[in-house]
Design a protein around this motif. Sequence first.
Motif, PDB file in Angstrom:
ATOM      1  N   PRO A  11      37.755  28.114  41.283  1.00  0.00           N
ATOM      2  CA  PRO A  11      36.948  28.338  39.950  1.00  0.00           C
ATOM      3  C   PRO A  11      36.620  29.742  39.721  1.00  0.00           C
ATOM      4  N   ARG A  12      36.662  30.595  40.847  1.00  0.00           N
ATOM      5  CA  ARG A  12      36.308  32.029  40.349  1.00  0.00           C
ATOM      6  C   ARG A  12      36.881  32.901  41.477  1.00  0.00           C
ATOM      7  N   LEU A  29      29.030  36.352  42.907  1.00  0.00           N
ATOM      8  CA  LEU A  29      29.590  36.111  44.206  1.00  0.00           C
ATOM      9  C   LEU A  29      28.724  35.257  44.933  1.00  0.00           C
ATOM     10  N   GLU A  80      26.719  33.035  44.013  1.00  0.00           N
ATOM     11  CA  GLU A  80      26.713  31.741  43.536  1.00  0.00           C
ATOM     12  C   GLU A  80      28.124  31.126  43.825  1.00  0.00           C
ATOM     13  N   ALA A  81      29.215  31.552  43.856  1.00  0.00           N
ATOM     14  CA  ALA A  81      30.464  31.266  44.266  1.00  0.00           C
ATOM     15  C   ALA A  81      30.497  30.711  45.666  1.00  0.00           C
ATOM     16  N   GLY A  82      29.765  31.440  46.670  1.00  0.00           N
ATOM     17  CA  GLY A  82      29.523  31.015  47.824  1.00  0.00           C
ATOM     18  C   GLY A  82      28.865  29.909  48.184  1.00  0.00           C
ATOM     19  N   LYS A 118      37.202  23.243  46.474  1.00  0.00           N
ATOM     20  CA  LYS A 118      36.766  24.248  45.816  1.00  0.00           C
ATOM     21  C   LYS A 118      36.856  25.700  46.439  1.00  0.00           C
ATOM     22  N   LEU A 170      26.156  40.568  41.043  1.00  0.00           N
ATOM     23  CA  LEU A 170      26.720  40.042  42.411  1.00  0.00           C
ATOM     24  C   LEU A 170      26.279  38.571  42.585  1.00  0.00           C
ATOM     25  N   GLY A 171      25.116  38.380  41.995  1.00  0.00           N
ATOM     26  CA  GLY A 171      24.842  36.921  41.904  1.00  0.00           C
ATOM     27  C   GLY A 171      25.784  35.985  41.333  1.00  0.00           C
ATOM     28  N   TYR A 198      35.256  43.137  43.803  1.00  0.00           N
ATOM     29  CA  TYR A 198      34.268  44.103  44.433  1.00  0.00           C
ATOM     30  C   TYR A 198      35.017  45.269  45.152  1.00  0.00           C
ATOM     31  N   ASP A 250      37.843  31.947  36.515  1.00  0.00           N
ATOM     32  CA  ASP A 250      37.041  32.904  36.264  1.00  0.00           C
ATOM     33  C   ASP A 250      36.922  34.291  37.022  1.00  0.00           C
ATOM     34  N   GLN A 263      28.411  27.358  45.783  1.00  0.00           N
ATOM     35  CA  GLN A 263      28.999  26.422  44.895  1.00  0.00           C
ATOM     36  C   GLN A 263      30.497  25.898  45.599  1.00  0.00           C
ATOM     37  N   CYS A 264      31.159  26.818  45.979  1.00  0.00           N
ATOM     38  CA  CYS A 264      32.438  26.550  46.485  1.00  0.00           C
ATOM     39  C   CYS A 264      32.297  25.851  48.144  1.00  0.00           C
ATOM     40  N   MET A 286      37.036  36.564  46.944  1.00  0.00           N
ATOM     41  CA  MET A 286      36.539  37.842  46.713  1.00  0.00           C
ATOM     42  C   MET A 286      37.836  38.668  47.043  1.00  0.00           C
TER      43      MET A 286
END
Lengths: 133, 119
Positions: free
Chosen positions: B35-36, B104, B106-108, B2, B101-102, B40, B74, B110-111, B6
Motif C-alpha cells: 500500500p505504501r 511512515l 502509520e504504515a508500520g 500487507k 513522518l506520521g 526517507y 502510495d 497498518q501493515c 521504507m
Amino acid sequence: MSDMMDDMDEGGEGVVKKFMFVNRKAPHGTIYALEGLEVVLVSAAFDQDVSLVFVDDGVYELIKGVNTKGIEVKDFSKTYRALEGYDVEKLYVEKSSMDARGLTEEDLIVDVTVLDSTEMANLMAEQDVVISY
Amino acid sequence: MKIGIMVSEGPYNHQASDSAYLFARTAIEKGHSVPRVFFYHDGVNNSTKLTQPPQDDRNVVNRWSKLAEEHGVDLVVCIAAGMRRGITDDILAPGFRISGLGQLVEAGIQCDRLVTFGD
C-alpha cells in the motif's frame, strides 16, 4: 484506492505496536542519527510502544561531552535526554558494542539498560516493527 | 500480506531503491499488497522528475511512478528530509506526494510487515 488505503487514511487509531529503532551509526558523519530521532518522536506521538537500541557505532550517539563546533553541525545529543518527556524510556545498549569502543554506562548521557547480544536478539524478536539506520 | 516499505538511500548511488522496487514488484506479483512506500533520508531523491539517466540504463524514478500507476502504491516523500534536499511539489514525478513522518509510522501500524532498504 484499495481498502487498505482507506484503512490507512483512518490513521490506525487505538492500535499499539512495538516499534524498535535500531541506531547503528555514529551521531555525525552521516545524517541517519539526526533524522532517525525525528521518526522516534513521531512514533511516540502516535502512542506506540517505542524502544531505542544502540549498537555498533550507534553507541557514540549517547556519549557525554559532545562538541560539534569544529565541524559546524548541530549538536542534537541533548535530544536523547528529552526523550523521557515523550514517554520514550526504553533505551537499550549492546554490551559488546560498548566494550569494543572502551565505553561504559558512566560515559553515557542517559540511563540505559545494557544487554548482551542474546538478550538483544530476543528483544528484537518480540518487536512488531523494527526500523534500522 | 500487507507490506509497507521504507527507502533510505538515493537512486543510482546505492542499490537500496533498486532492491526495494524489485521487492515491491515481486511481492505484488506474488499476490501481496504494497500500500505504501515511504522515502526517507537521501531516499527522497528518488522522487524528482528532473532525473535524466542515460538511455541505456534503468530509470529508477519512472519505475516507481509506473508501479504507483499500475498498482495504486502510495509513494510518500518525507517533507522534512525533502526540504533539506530541495525536494518540493514542483519537481515531483507522477505518483509521488510529500507528507510527514506520521505516514511512515502509520504504515508500520497498518501493515503486516515494514521492510526497510538502506545502509
